[in-house]
Scaffold this motif. Structure first.
Motif, PDB file in Angstrom:
ATOM      1  N   ARG A  71     -17.997  19.142 -37.030  1.00 18.61           N
ATOM      2  CA  ARG A  71     -18.012  17.372 -36.632  1.00 18.61           C
ATOM      3  C   ARG A  71     -19.034  16.706 -36.797  1.00 18.61           C
ATOM      4  N   ARG A  72     -19.750  17.627 -36.704  1.00 17.04           N
ATOM      5  CA  ARG A  72     -21.298  17.103 -36.178  1.00 17.04           C
ATOM      6  C   ARG A  72     -21.617  17.137 -37.600  1.00 17.04           C
ATOM      7  N   GLY A  73     -21.721  17.795 -38.270  1.00 18.54           N
ATOM      8  CA  GLY A  73     -21.691  17.590 -39.937  1.00 18.54           C
ATOM      9  C   GLY A  73     -21.380  17.045 -40.766  1.00 18.54           C
ATOM     10  N   ILE A  74     -20.285  16.847 -40.580  1.00 18.47           N
ATOM     11  CA  ILE A  74     -19.863  15.756 -41.677  1.00 18.47           C
ATOM     12  C   ILE A  74     -19.859  14.276 -41.213  1.00 18.47           C
ATOM     13  N   LEU A  75     -20.378  14.337 -40.171  1.00 20.24           N
ATOM     14  CA  LEU A  75     -20.590  12.622 -38.728  1.00 20.24           C
ATOM     15  C   LEU A  75     -22.145  11.899 -39.669  1.00 20.24           C
ATOM     16  N   ARG A  76     -22.623  13.698 -39.464  1.00 18.60           N
ATOM     17  CA  ARG A  76     -24.460  13.114 -40.522  1.00 18.60           C
ATOM     18  C   ARG A  76     -24.252  12.734 -41.606  1.00 18.60           C
ATOM     19  N   THR A 104     -23.085  21.950 -42.465  1.00 25.50           N
ATOM     20  CA  THR A 104     -22.450  21.781 -41.586  1.00 25.50           C
ATOM     21  C   THR A 104     -22.792  22.381 -40.804  1.00 25.50           C
ATOM     22  N   HIS A 105     -23.541  24.183 -40.663  1.00 27.26           N
ATOM     23  CA  HIS A 105     -23.809  24.795 -40.341  1.00 27.26           C
ATOM     24  C   HIS A 105     -25.150  25.543 -40.491  1.00 27.26           C
ATOM     25  N   HIS A 106     -26.506  25.962 -40.200  1.00 29.22           N
ATOM     26  CA  HIS A 106     -27.425  25.602 -40.386  1.00 29.22           C
ATOM     27  C   HIS A 106     -28.264  26.984 -40.042  1.00 29.22           C
ATOM     28  N   ASN A 107     -28.208  28.333 -39.920  1.00 27.39           N
ATOM     29  CA  ASN A 107     -28.135  29.567 -39.176  1.00 27.39           C
ATOM     30  C   ASN A 107     -27.567  30.521 -39.566  1.00 27.39           C
ATOM     31  N   PRO A 108     -28.970  31.450 -39.286  1.00 24.19           N
ATOM     32  CA  PRO A 108     -29.576  32.919 -40.031  1.00 24.19           C
ATOM     33  C   PRO A 108     -27.952  34.027 -40.008  1.00 24.19           C
TER      34      PRO A 108
END
Ligand code: MN
Ligand code: MN
Length: 291
Positions: A102-107, A156-160
């Protein structure tokens, strides 16, 4: 068209949706709670905390379909179209949306950003869970696979850890669909664990949360320690926790390994008909993008 390849690709995508629909009933329950309420949970009965219809799928399958639709409609990669489809999905008032998704899509909606900055708390399983359409469209193009996978993830997800798991599971599925068998899968797992020792799953720690490490450990543990599609899926979802997502990913691997004909008829028959029709259409079109 290679019929066996097609059969494994269909097994992967339909197996994924079956795992989502089966697991959603026991999502966020502990193994003990599941045992008390269901004995062993084996039927696609809906319910759960989302109050689903039998055979109804959740965000895992819906976001995968949204991603697949963007690839198909644009005859290839168009990241903005992927983000637009995620936004349209969010606007459709879906039964369930993960917080990081949700956070990524709203961004994207509010700032037009197609990726967020790397974050430690982006290590949920939401990017990994929806990547199957990318795998299917890039079976013989590993460079495209990597770029498309990471780009769709980073909306939405930026993490190794999320990136590592998404690429590793995608390569495992590719190997299975191409008929390369378990040894190539195990090599991919080894590479992942060499890179991020967190993913080591033996002995199995028994956690099945939405943290990508717990998710992947659960999926790998049950995939490599069962010998049929049905037993793989049932063992996985009865571990509870993020059971629709572990179920979906286990169903994807098991479906690619054992093929469509090993998915129990009772599950295929119960699965939401519009969903299975769209999956069949997407598989046929996405696989054709490789020739
Ligand atoms: Mn879900
Ligand atoms: Mn879930």
């Amino acid at each position: 068209m290679n019929e066996r390849l097609m059969n494994r690709a269909l097994g992967a995508y339909l197996g994924f949706a079956c795992g989502d629909a089966l697991g959603a009933t026991v999502e966020f329950m502990s193994p003990k709670q599941i045992q008390k309420r269901y004995g062993v949970h084996t039927e696609m009965i809906g319910g759960g905390w989302l109050g689903l219809e039998p055979g109804q799928v959740t965000d895992d399958t819906q976001m995968s379909l949204a991603l697949g639709r963007a690839i198909i409609d644009h005859h290839g990669w168009n990241l903005r179209a992927v983000a637009d489809n995620f936004l349209a999905w969010l606007d459709s008032d879906p039964p369930d949306v993960g917080n990081t998704c949700r956070r990524g899509i709203l961004r994207y909606r509010d700032e037009g950003l197609l990726m967020g900055l790397p974050r430690e708390d982006d290590a949920g399983n939401g990017a990994c869970m929806r990547n199957l359409p990318v795998v299917l469209a890039t079976l013989d193009r590993p460079d495209d696979f990597e770029v498309w996978s990471l780009e769709q993830s980073h909306i939405t997800h930026h993490n190794p850890l999320s990136d590592g798991a998404t690429l590793a599971l995608g390569r495992m599925i590719n190997a299975l669909i191409n008929g390369q068998g378990l040894e190539s899968c195990l090599l991919e797992v080894e590479r992942l664990i060499n890179q991020y020792s967190e993913f080591a799953y033996t002995p199995y720690p028994g956690k099945a949360s939405g943290f990508i490490v717990d998710t992947v450990q659960t999926v790998l543990h049950y995939f490599f320690n069962t010998d049929s599609f049905e037993s793989c899926l049932i063992s996985t979802v009865n571990q509870g926790g993020d059971a629709d997502t572990t179920g979906a990913l286990a169903g994807m691997l098991a479906g690619a390994k054992y093929g469509l004909e090993q998915i129990p008829m009772r599950w295929l028959a119960q699965l939401d008909r519009r969903v299975s029709a769209e999956i069949r259409g997407q598989v046929a079109t996405l696989i054709k993008m490789n020739s």
